[in-house]
Design a protein around this motif. Sequence first.
Motif, mmCIF file in Angstrom:
data_model
loop_
_atom_site.group_PDB
_atom_site.id
_atom_site.type_symbol
_atom_site.label_atom_id
_atom_site.label_comp_id
_atom_site.label_asym_id
_atom_site.label_seq_id
_atom_site.Cartn_x
_atom_site.Cartn_y
_atom_site.Cartn_z
ATOM 1 N N GLY A 170 -5.117 -3.588 -10.173
ATOM 2 C CA GLY A 170 -6.015 -2.925 -11.104
ATOM 3 C C GLY A 170 -6.629 -3.839 -12.145
ATOM 4 O O GLY A 170 -7.005 -3.393 -13.235
ATOM 5 N N THR A 171 -6.772 -5.126 -11.814
ATOM 6 C CA THR A 171 -7.349 -6.094 -12.747
ATOM 7 C C THR A 171 -8.843 -6.250 -12.463
ATOM 8 O O THR A 171 -9.234 -6.520 -11.325
ATOM 9 N N ALA A 172 -9.660 -6.082 -13.477
ATOM 10 C CA ALA A 172 -11.114 -6.199 -13.310
ATOM 11 C C ALA A 172 -11.511 -7.657 -13.117
ATOM 12 O O ALA A 172 -11.026 -8.536 -13.832
ATOM 13 N N VAL A 173 -12.393 -7.895 -12.148
ATOM 14 C CA VAL A 173 -12.915 -9.244 -11.898
ATOM 15 C C VAL A 173 -14.374 -9.261 -12.332
ATOM 16 O O VAL A 173 -15.200 -8.553 -11.770
ATOM 17 N N PRO A 174 -14.721 -10.063 -13.338
ATOM 18 C CA PRO A 174 -16.112 -10.084 -13.811
ATOM 19 C C PRO A 174 -17.053 -10.664 -12.765
ATOM 20 O O PRO A 174 -16.683 -11.564 -12.002
ATOM 21 N N ASP A 175 -18.293 -10.160 -12.745
ATOM 22 C CA ASP A 175 -19.275 -10.617 -11.757
ATOM 23 C C ASP A 175 -19.545 -12.114 -11.883
ATOM 24 O O ASP A 175 -19.756 -12.801 -10.879
ATOM 25 N N TRP A 176 -19.518 -12.621 -13.118
ATOM 26 C CA TRP A 176 -19.831 -14.042 -13.306
ATOM 27 C C TRP A 176 -18.830 -14.942 -12.594
ATOM 28 O O TRP A 176 -19.157 -16.060 -12.194
ATOM 29 N N CYS A 211 -3.538 -1.434 -17.427
ATOM 30 C CA CYS A 211 -2.771 -0.269 -16.977
ATOM 31 C C CYS A 211 -2.230 -0.465 -15.559
ATOM 32 O O CYS A 211 -2.960 -0.860 -14.648
ATOM 33 N N HIS A 212 -0.939 -0.209 -15.390
ATOM 34 C CA HIS A 212 -0.323 -0.302 -14.066
ATOM 35 C C HIS A 212 -0.955 0.742 -13.141
ATOM 36 O O HIS A 212 -1.196 1.881 -13.554
ATOM 37 N N PRO A 213 -1.251 0.384 -11.890
ATOM 38 C CA PRO A 213 -1.892 1.339 -10.972
ATOM 39 C C PRO A 213 -1.118 2.650 -10.798
ATOM 40 O O PRO A 213 -1.720 3.690 -10.476
ATOM 41 N N ASP A 214 0.204 2.637 -10.993
ATOM 42 C CA ASP A 214 0.988 3.852 -10.815
ATOM 43 C C ASP A 214 1.103 4.689 -12.086
ATOM 44 O O ASP A 214 1.656 5.799 -12.049
ATOM 45 N N GLY A 266 0.791 -1.225 0.000
ATOM 46 C CA GLY A 266 0.000 0.000 0.000
ATOM 47 C C GLY A 266 0.821 1.272 0.000
ATOM 48 O O GLY A 266 0.286 2.364 -0.231
ATOM 49 N N ALA A 267 2.131 1.157 0.287
ATOM 50 C CA ALA A 267 2.985 2.350 0.283
ATOM 51 C C ALA A 267 3.271 2.776 -1.156
ATOM 52 O O ALA A 267 3.166 1.978 -2.088
ATOM 53 N N ARG A 268 3.635 4.042 -1.327
ATOM 54 C CA ARG A 268 3.955 4.526 -2.665
ATOM 55 C C ARG A 268 5.403 4.151 -2.992
ATOM 56 O O ARG A 268 6.290 4.241 -2.151
ATOM 57 N N TYR A 269 5.624 3.725 -4.226
ATOM 58 C CA TYR A 269 6.966 3.323 -4.631
ATOM 59 C C TYR A 269 7.909 4.518 -4.649
ATOM 60 O O TYR A 269 7.567 5.602 -5.135
ATOM 61 N N GLN A 270 9.098 4.314 -4.102
ATOM 62 C CA GLN A 270 10.147 5.328 -4.173
ATOM 63 C C GLN A 270 11.445 4.649 -4.591
ATOM 64 O O GLN A 270 11.826 3.625 -4.012
ATOM 65 N N ALA A 271 12.090 5.215 -5.582
ATOM 66 C CA ALA A 271 13.354 4.642 -6.040
ATOM 67 C C ALA A 271 14.423 4.798 -4.963
ATOM 68 O O ALA A 271 14.467 5.799 -4.247
ATOM 69 N N HIS A 272 15.278 3.799 -4.847
ATOM 70 C CA HIS A 272 16.407 3.884 -3.917
ATOM 71 C C HIS A 272 17.347 4.993 -4.411
ATOM 72 O O HIS A 272 17.608 5.097 -5.614
ATOM 73 N N PRO A 273 17.856 5.835 -3.473
ATOM 74 C CA PRO A 273 18.706 6.958 -3.911
ATOM 75 C C PRO A 273 19.884 6.543 -4.785
ATOM 76 O O PRO A 273 20.275 7.266 -5.706
ATOM 77 N N GLY A 274 20.442 5.359 -4.523
ATOM 78 C CA GLY A 274 21.586 4.908 -5.318
ATOM 79 C C GLY A 274 21.241 3.774 -6.257
ATOM 80 O O GLY A 274 22.132 3.097 -6.762
ATOM 81 N N ARG A 333 -8.432 -10.184 -4.121
ATOM 82 C CA ARG A 333 -7.534 -9.238 -3.428
ATOM 83 C C ARG A 333 -6.365 -8.853 -4.337
ATOM 84 O O ARG A 333 -6.022 -7.664 -4.454
ATOM 85 N N MET A 334 -5.751 -9.834 -4.959
ATOM 86 C CA MET A 334 -4.618 -9.559 -5.851
ATOM 87 C C MET A 334 -5.052 -8.691 -7.034
ATOM 88 O O MET A 334 -4.331 -7.785 -7.450
ATOM 89 N N SER A 335 -6.224 -8.983 -7.584
ATOM 90 C CA SER A 335 -6.733 -8.216 -8.717
ATOM 91 C C SER A 335 -6.944 -6.757 -8.331
ATOM 92 O O SER A 335 -6.631 -5.848 -9.104
ATOM 93 N N ALA A 336 -7.467 -6.527 -7.127
ATOM 94 C CA ALA A 336 -7.691 -5.149 -6.665
ATOM 95 C C ALA A 336 -6.376 -4.397 -6.525
ATOM 96 O O ALA A 336 -6.276 -3.211 -6.862
ATOM 97 N N MET A 337 -5.339 -5.091 -6.049
ATOM 98 C CA MET A 337 -4.029 -4.448 -5.865
ATOM 99 C C MET A 337 -3.395 -4.040 -7.185
ATOM 100 O O MET A 337 -2.698 -3.030 -7.257
#
Length: 313
Positions: free
Chosen positions: A238-244, A165-168, A129-137, A232-236
């Motif tokens: 951004g993958t749509a889960v069909p109702d069926w 589409c990637h969530p970020d 859930g944290a925002r990605y941050q590149a390592h300084p080095g 849960r993985m799909s929500a993380m």
Amino acid sequence: MSFSINQLEEARRALDAPLYADVAGDIAVSFEFFPPKTEKMEATLWDSVATLSPLGPRFVSVTYGAGGSTRERTHATVARIARETDIPAAAHLTCVEATREEIDQVAQEYWAAGVRHIVALRGDPPVAGARYQAHPGGYENAAALVAGLKRLHPFEISVSAYPECHPDSANAAADLDNLKRKLDAGASRAITQFFHQPDTFFRYRDQVAAAGIDAEIVPGIMPVTNFAAVKRMSAMCGTAVPDWMERLFAGLEDHAEARQLVAATLAAELCRKLYAGGVKTFHFYTLNRAELSFAICHMLGVRAKAAAQAEAA
């Protein structure tokens, strides 16, 4: 989406044929594993490798935990596959929480172990859930990682792609630009995040082509054995889960074997529809369980190489 005459003929044949019995088997497959945490999980993994290796996969890949948390186990697993099997082994490598020098050292160790294929990823933050941050080095993103790996050795490199589409990413156009940068930096192909409906991949394939990208885009297939976990993985990601799909798995919580059968049927149907649309390469997220992926490949006409050669003789 536009179909060619051959694809329409294949679709007609798929409807006329006795389900999966006459699928040509003219596909290439690859499999993904994760490094085992316990002796029991290790035994399961090697049983899975032994089961799937006769299918002649193009490669098998081994994942890399957030922040390099599975670095040693990933290396040990990939090195053993490279050492003890004939399957080309691919190691996942990410940019998370490591300097360029540290990542380069890991890559050098892979090269020394005979590993020639890297799945290069930006990676997820070590805290969910944290925002990605590149390592300084470190390498700032996957495109930079691909370029860095190519400077070290002539690795074969696969990268990720995101049909939904990637969530970020700001939008789909920005996501495609990022994919193009990774391929331009030296990657050979992209493997997609899992998705649940064939049209998701077909639309993405059209978008990729319209963006001027002609590299191989391999669909990633995730057999759904635990609906709640996949939701849960799909929500993380951004993958749509069909109702069926939810309706289909309702009531199977206490029926593990029935879930397996439903999962195999669903994944095989997805692959069959992709195949009818001209897809001839598939990457399976095995979750270290071989039987599902083996069954799906069998239904797609893939047979053990030794058996196929004996029949031809």
